[in-house]
Motif scaffolding. Structure first.
Motif, short mmCIF file in Angstrom:
data_model
loop_
_atom_site.label_atom_id
_atom_site.label_comp_id
_atom_site.label_asym_id
_atom_site.label_seq_id
_atom_site.Cartn_x
_atom_site.Cartn_y
_atom_site.Cartn_z
N LEU A 1 0.86 -1.19 0.00
CA LEU A 1 0.00 0.00 0.00
C LEU A 1 0.89 1.23 0.00
O LEU A 1 1.69 1.42 0.92
N GLY A 2 0.77 2.04 -1.04
CA GLY A 2 1.61 3.22 -1.17
C GLY A 2 0.91 4.48 -0.68
O GLY A 2 -0.32 4.61 -0.78
N TYR A 3 1.70 5.41 -0.15
CA TYR A 3 1.14 6.67 0.37
C TYR A 3 2.13 7.79 0.14
O TYR A 3 3.34 7.64 0.38
N ARG A 4 1.62 8.91 -0.36
CA ARG A 4 2.42 10.14 -0.49
C ARG A 4 1.58 11.29 0.05
O ARG A 4 0.45 11.51 -0.36
N ALA A 5 2.15 12.02 0.98
CA ALA A 5 1.41 13.08 1.67
C ALA A 5 1.02 14.20 0.71
O ALA A 5 1.73 14.49 -0.26
N GLY A 6 -0.10 14.83 0.99
CA GLY A 6 -0.52 16.01 0.24
C GLY A 6 0.26 17.24 0.68
O GLY A 6 1.17 17.15 1.51
N GLY A 7 -0.11 18.39 0.14
CA GLY A 7 0.63 19.60 0.51
C GLY A 7 -0.03 20.85 -0.06
O GLY A 7 -1.18 20.81 -0.51
N ASP B 1 -5.79 9.75 -6.85
CA ASP B 1 -5.25 11.10 -6.66
C ASP B 1 -3.74 11.13 -6.85
O ASP B 1 -3.00 11.69 -6.03
N ARG B 2 -3.28 10.53 -7.96
CA ARG B 2 -1.84 10.55 -8.24
C ARG B 2 -1.36 11.99 -8.43
O ARG B 2 -1.96 12.78 -9.15
N GLN B 3 -0.29 12.34 -7.75
CA GLN B 3 0.24 13.70 -7.80
C GLN B 3 1.09 13.90 -9.04
O GLN B 3 1.86 13.03 -9.43
N GLN B 4 0.91 15.05 -9.67
CA GLN B 4 1.68 15.40 -10.85
C GLN B 4 2.26 16.81 -10.69
O GLN B 4 1.54 17.74 -10.34
N PHE B 5 3.57 16.93 -10.93
CA PHE B 5 4.24 18.23 -10.87
C PHE B 5 4.26 18.85 -12.26
O PHE B 5 4.46 18.16 -13.27
N PHE C 1 2.67 31.66 -16.50
CA PHE C 1 3.50 32.45 -15.61
C PHE C 1 4.69 31.67 -15.04
O PHE C 1 5.38 32.13 -14.14
N PHE C 2 4.92 30.45 -15.53
CA PHE C 2 6.05 29.62 -15.09
C PHE C 2 6.00 29.38 -13.58
O PHE C 2 7.03 29.34 -12.91
N ILE C 3 4.79 29.24 -13.05
CA ILE C 3 4.63 28.98 -11.63
C ILE C 3 4.60 27.47 -11.40
O ILE C 3 3.78 26.78 -12.00
N PRO C 4 5.49 26.92 -10.55
CA PRO C 4 5.48 25.47 -10.31
C PRO C 4 4.39 25.08 -9.32
O PRO C 4 3.97 25.88 -8.48
N GLY C 5 3.93 23.85 -9.44
CA GLY C 5 2.92 23.36 -8.51
C GLY C 5 2.57 21.92 -8.77
O GLY C 5 3.07 21.29 -9.71
N ASN C 6 1.71 21.36 -7.93
CA ASN C 6 1.24 19.98 -8.05
C ASN C 6 -0.28 19.97 -8.18
O ASN C 6 -0.98 20.83 -7.63
N PHE C 7 -0.77 18.97 -8.90
CA PHE C 7 -2.20 18.72 -8.97
C PHE C 7 -2.43 17.21 -8.92
O PHE C 7 -1.47 16.44 -8.91
N ASN C 8 -3.68 16.78 -8.89
CA ASN C 8 -4.00 15.36 -8.77
C ASN C 8 -4.80 14.88 -9.98
O ASN C 8 -5.68 15.57 -10.47
N ASN D 1 -4.85 24.12 -7.58
CA ASN D 1 -5.59 24.57 -6.41
C ASN D 1 -4.61 25.07 -5.36
O ASN D 1 -3.38 24.94 -5.51
N GLY D 2 -5.12 25.59 -4.29
CA GLY D 2 -4.26 26.03 -3.20
C GLY D 2 -3.52 24.88 -2.55
O GLY D 2 -2.42 25.03 -2.05
N ASP D 3 -4.14 23.70 -2.57
CA ASP D 3 -3.48 22.52 -2.02
C ASP D 3 -3.76 21.34 -2.94
O ASP D 3 -4.54 21.41 -3.87
N TYR D 4 -3.08 20.23 -2.69
CA TYR D 4 -3.29 19.01 -3.47
C TYR D 4 -3.44 17.84 -2.50
O TYR D 4 -2.90 17.84 -1.39
N GLU D 5 -4.18 16.80 -2.96
CA GLU D 5 -4.56 15.69 -2.10
C GLU D 5 -3.42 14.70 -1.93
O GLU D 5 -2.48 14.63 -2.72
N LYS D 6 -3.54 13.90 -0.88
CA LYS D 6 -2.61 12.79 -0.68
C LYS D 6 -2.79 11.77 -1.79
O LYS D 6 -3.86 11.65 -2.39
N GLU D 7 -1.73 11.04 -2.10
CA GLU D 7 -1.75 10.01 -3.14
C GLU D 7 -1.76 8.63 -2.49
O GLU D 7 -0.95 8.34 -1.60
N ILE D 8 -2.68 7.77 -2.94
CA ILE D 8 -2.79 6.40 -2.43
C ILE D 8 -2.66 5.42 -3.59
O ILE D 8 -3.24 5.65 -4.66
#
Length: 243
Positions: free
Chosen positions: A10-16, A63-67, A73-80, A26-33
């Motif tokens: 079972l894999g887990y990656r914290a949100g942020g 909710d796989r995270q993608q950078f 505007f060349f702003i970095p971030g993550n989404f799901n 979005n302002g935040d992104y979900e944890k990945e399971i």
């Protein structure tokens, strides 16, 4: 000899939180399971001179995270991405042809796809529809890889020995963007490495070369046309001492 195995993890990656809210982030992104399954076999034959291992695997992501970089505007971030899957297999062999020569081979195939993109975006009502990526290959994941190697070792006398190895490493097609467009895709490439090592008591002297054929390849490309090339042909000498 034959050994079969099965593995589940079972894999887990914290949100942020993202540094800025945009139409893509979005302002935040979900944890990945993820649920990860693997079944395989390990075998030996010919008086342990031939080893053969194989496995197949399957991973399901929620909710796989993608950078990414926000395109305007060349702003970095993550989404799901809502749902995505990875399926594939890998094999590897080792054959002792003689006392002084081993042949090694491995091959892996990966099918990593976006099943349901969902939607994401800022709080200004202009959310980005990610379902246009449904069925596309996941970016930054080589679709295949292989290694073909030759290894040899023999004694010169009671205190000295020589080791040689040559490896051809192959990386398959890579999509650098989830759009899977031809302008952000790299074809497969191969890198040839070699090393010769003289061992004497606690001392070792190695002469090595990496990417001997000076293959041109990319470590990364982005949708803006910027690319980071891989290291060109390099040679060197390494001296070691075993304390």
């Amino acid at each position: 000899k034959v050994l079969m195995y099965y593995n589940y993890g079972l894999g887990y990656r914290a949100g942020g939180f993202n540094p800025s809210v945009t139409d893509l982030f979005n302002g935040d992104y979900e944890k990945e399971i993820s649920d990860n399954f693997e079944i395989g076999v390990k075998t030996s034959s010919w008086e342990n001179r031939f080893l053969f291992n194989a496995s197949v695997f399957y991973s399901s992501f929620k909710d796989r995270q993608q950078f990414a970089l926000e395109p305007d505007f060349f702003i970095p971030g993550n989404f799901n991405y809502d749902k995505s899957t990875i399926t594939g297999f890998e094999i590897d062999t080792k054959t002792r042809v003689s006392k002084y020569l081993d042949i090694l081979f491995s091959y892996g195939y990966v099918n990593s796809k976006i099943d349901e993109g969902g939607s994401t975006g800022g709080d200004n009502g202009t959310a980005t529809n990610l379902n246009e990526f449904n069925g596309n290959f996941t970016s930054f994941v080589p679709q295949s890889n292989f290694n073909l190697g030759l290894a040899s070792s023999f004694d010169i006398n009671e205190t000295a020995s020589l080791d040689f190895n040559v490896n051809l490493n192959g990386t398959g097609k890579i999509y650098w963007s989830d759009f899977n467009g031809d302008d952000s895709t790299s074809d497969g490439y191969q890198l040839l490495d070699a090393r010769a090592t003289l061992n004497m008591n606690k001392l070792s002297f190695s002469l090595w070369g990496k990417n001997i054929t000076n293959q041109q390849y990319y470590l990364e490309l982005d949708s803006f046309g910027f690319g980071w090339r891989g290291r060109p042909a390099t040679v060197g000498v390494t001296i070691g001492y075993d304390f």
